[in-house]
Design an enzyme around this catalytic site. Structure first.
Site, PDB file in Angstrom:
ATOM      1  N   THR A 154      -5.352   6.202  -2.628  1.00 24.87           N
ATOM      2  CA  THR A 154      -4.792   7.292  -3.434  1.00 24.87           C
ATOM      3  C   THR A 154      -5.756   8.474  -3.533  1.00 24.87           C
ATOM      4  O   THR A 154      -5.339   9.631  -3.573  1.00 24.87           O
ATOM      5  CB  THR A 154      -4.450   6.748  -4.839  1.00 24.87           C
ATOM      6  OG1 THR A 154      -3.478   5.720  -4.682  1.00 24.87           O
ATOM      7  CG2 THR A 154      -3.891   7.824  -5.740  1.00 24.87           C
ATOM      8  N   SER A 176      -4.842   0.632   0.904  1.00 22.62           N
ATOM      9  CA  SER A 176      -5.762  -0.509   0.951  1.00 22.62           C
ATOM     10  C   SER A 176      -5.070  -1.810   1.331  1.00 22.62           C
ATOM     11  O   SER A 176      -5.739  -2.787   1.664  1.00 22.62           O
ATOM     12  CB  SER A 176      -6.505  -0.659  -0.372  1.00 22.62           C
ATOM     13  OG  SER A 176      -5.639  -1.037  -1.412  1.00 22.62           O
ATOM     14  N   THR A 224      -7.037   1.499  -4.573  1.00 24.06           N
ATOM     15  CA  THR A 224      -7.385   0.634  -5.707  1.00 24.06           C
ATOM     16  C   THR A 224      -6.735  -0.748  -5.628  1.00 24.06           C
ATOM     17  O   THR A 224      -7.223  -1.693  -6.245  1.00 24.06           O
ATOM     18  CB  THR A 224      -6.994   1.294  -7.037  1.00 24.06           C
ATOM     19  OG1 THR A 224      -5.605   1.620  -6.982  1.00 24.06           O
ATOM     20  CG2 THR A 224      -7.828   2.527  -7.300  1.00 24.06           C
TER      21      THR A 224
HETATM   22  N1  ASP Z   1      -1.741   2.885  -2.306  1.00 20.68           N
HETATM   23  C1  ASP Z   1      -3.014   2.859  -2.847  1.00 20.68           C
HETATM   24  C2  ASP Z   1      -3.915   1.876  -2.125  1.00 20.68           C
HETATM   25  O1  ASP Z   1      -4.370   2.235  -1.070  1.00 20.68           O
HETATM   26  C3  ASP Z   1      -3.106   2.619  -4.287  1.00 20.68           C
HETATM   27  C4  ASP Z   1      -4.349   3.198  -4.806  1.00 20.68           C
HETATM   28  O2  ASP Z   1      -5.202   3.648  -4.093  1.00 20.68           O
HETATM   29  O3  ASP Z   1      -4.447   3.230  -6.008  1.00 20.68           O
HETATM   30  O4  ASP Z   1      -4.226   0.835  -2.628  1.00 20.68           O
END
Ligand code: ASP
Length: 347
Positions: A40, A87, A120
Site C-alpha cells: 500500500t 505482499s 502490511t
Molecule cells: N495490499 C497490501 C499488501 O501488499 C495491503 C497493505 O499493504 O496494507 O499487503
C-alpha cells in the site's frame, strides 16, 4: 544512476544511488539503503478519498524518495527494487533474495542500516524471516502504510521518514529486525497486524513496543530477548528454496482433508493452530514435523510431555504463520523434533 544487480532465481534487482549534496555535512550522514517490495505504501487510488480500493505497484522507489526531500537531511540514501507487488505475492525466491541483498549491503563497512518497504498483509512474516536470516547487528526496519500514496492524510511518508531515522540510529543496533508504522518501533518476532483498516494496526500483544520514533528523538524502552540476526544459526546465503510447511486452521468439525492435501503437496512440516490434535498425531512416523501453535494470536502454547511424546513441537507464543517461518528454517538444519523444540525455545 540505476543498474541491475546479479541475483538469484531469475529475479532482477534495480539499484540506484541517489544524487547527494557534495558538502561535508552530507558526507558525514549515515548510509542507509532502501529495499522496496511494494504494498500500500507504493500504491495509488483513483482519488484522494479512496482508502481501500487502489492498485499495487504504481509508485516507483524514486517517486517514493523524491517525495520526501527531508530524508536527505538524515541519511545518505540508496535504493534497490526487489519487487513492486502486494505482499500476498512475496514468495520464497523473493524472501531469499531480500535476505541475501540486505546481508550483502550490511557487510559494507560504510552501511549504517537498511529499510524495507512492504505490504502490511504479510509484513510480519517477512520481518520475522529477516530477523532469523540477517547476519548483522545493524538496524533493519520494515515499513508499510495503511493508506495509499494518493490518500488524504496518507501515513506512508511519515512511516518511511521514521523508518530511515531508526535505521540511521546507532541506538537501534542489535534490536533485531524492527517494524515501524504509526511512530511505533516493534520487534519483528512479537508483532502482528491486528486491524484490517486502522493506521495503528501493528501490535505486540504479549510484549509491547520496543520504543517510539518521536519528533525529538528515537527512544527505546526494551530489548528483544529471543535470538535474532547476528546471533542466529540460520544461513540462507547459498539457498535457492526452502522446505514446504503448511498451516492448518482449526475449527469445529474440521477433518483430515487439508492434512492429506498438504502431505500430497510435499509438506515437510505442518503447523497446527489449536484444538485439532488427533489427525495431526496420526502423522507420527511419516517424516513430517508437527508444530503446535494457536489461532488466538496471543499467549503461549506451553511445552508438555504429552505433546513431546507424540514427537511434536510447541510454538511458545509464535502465531501459526510465524511458526511456519521458523519451522521452514529449522528444517534446513534438522528434522529432529527435540532439536527443533530447542529452536522454538530460543527464537
Ligand atoms: N495490499 C497490501 C499488501 O501488499 C495491503 C497493505 O499493504 O496494507 O499487503
Amino acid at each position: 544512476m540505476i543498474r541491475p544487480l546479479s541475483c538469484c532465481a531469475g529475479l532482477a534487482v534495480l539499484l540506484a544511488l541517489l544524487p547527494v549534496r557534495a558538502d561535508t555535512a552530507t558526507a558525514a550522514l549515515p548510509e542507509v539503503r532502501l529495499f522496496t517490495t511494494g504494498g500500500t505504501i507504493q500504491s495509488k487510488g483513483a482519488h484522494r478519498q479512496k482508502l481501500m480500493e487502489y492498485s499495487d505497484g504504481k509508485v516507483s522507489p524514486s517517486e517514493l524518495v523524491d517525495d520526501l526531500p527531508e530524508l536527505r537531511d538524515i541519511a545518505r540514501l540508496s535504493y534497490a527494487e526487489i519487487s513492486n507487488i502486494g505482499s500476498g505475492g512475496i514468495d520464497t525466491p523473493k524472501l531469499l533474495l531480500l535476505a541475501q541483498q540486505i546481508n550483502a549491503w550490511l557487510a559494507h563497512p560504510e552501511a549504517a542500516g537498511a529499510v524495507v518497504t512492504h505490504g502490511t498483509a504479510t509484513l510480519e512474516e517477512t520481518a520475522y524471516f529477516l530477523n532469523l536470516t540477517v547476519k548483522s547487528d545493524k538496524p533493519v526496519v520494515v515499513v508499510g502504510a495503511m493508506r495509499p500514496y494518493t490518500a488524504v492524510s496518507r501515513d506512508g511518508p511519515m512511516n518511511l521518514y521514521n523508518a530511515v531515522r531508526v535505521a540511521a540510529t546507532p541506538a537501534a543496533r542489535d534490536m533485531g529486525v524492527m517494524i515501524l508504522l504509526n511512530d511505533e518501533i516493534n520487534a519483528a518476532r512479537d508483532t502482528t497486524k491486528g486491524n484490517t483498516y486502522r493506521v495503528d494496526t501493528f501490535i505486540a500483544r504479549d510484549a509491547g513496543p520496543l520504543g517510539f520514533a518521536d519528533s525529538d528523538r528515537i527512544v527505546f524502552y526494551r530489548r528483544p530477548t529471543s535470538r535474532h540476526t547476528a546471533h542466529s544459526e540460520f544461513d540462507v546465503a547459498k539457498l535457492s528454496t526452502l522446505p514446504r510447511v503448511d498451516v492448518l486452521y482449526a475449527y469445529q468439525e474440521a477433518d483430515d482433508a487439508a492434512i492429506k492435501g498438504f502431505v500430497a503437496a510435499g509438506a515437510r512440516g505442518i503447523v497446527g493452530s489449536g484444538g485439532y490434535s488427533e489427525p495431526l498425531a496420526a502423522l507420527k512416523g511419516q517424516g513430517i514435523v508437527v508444530v503446535q501453535s494457536d489461532r488466538k494470536g496471543s499467549g503461549r502454547v506451553v511445552k508438555s510431555e504429552k505433546v513431546a511424546a507424540k514427537g511434536q513441537v510447541t510454538a511458545d507464543n509464535l502465531p501459526p504463520h510465524k511458526a511456519r517461518i521458523l519451522l521452514r528454517l529449522a528444517l534446513t538444519r534438522t528434522t529432529d523434533p527435540v532439536e527443533i523444540q530447542r529452536m522454538f525455545d530460543e527464537y
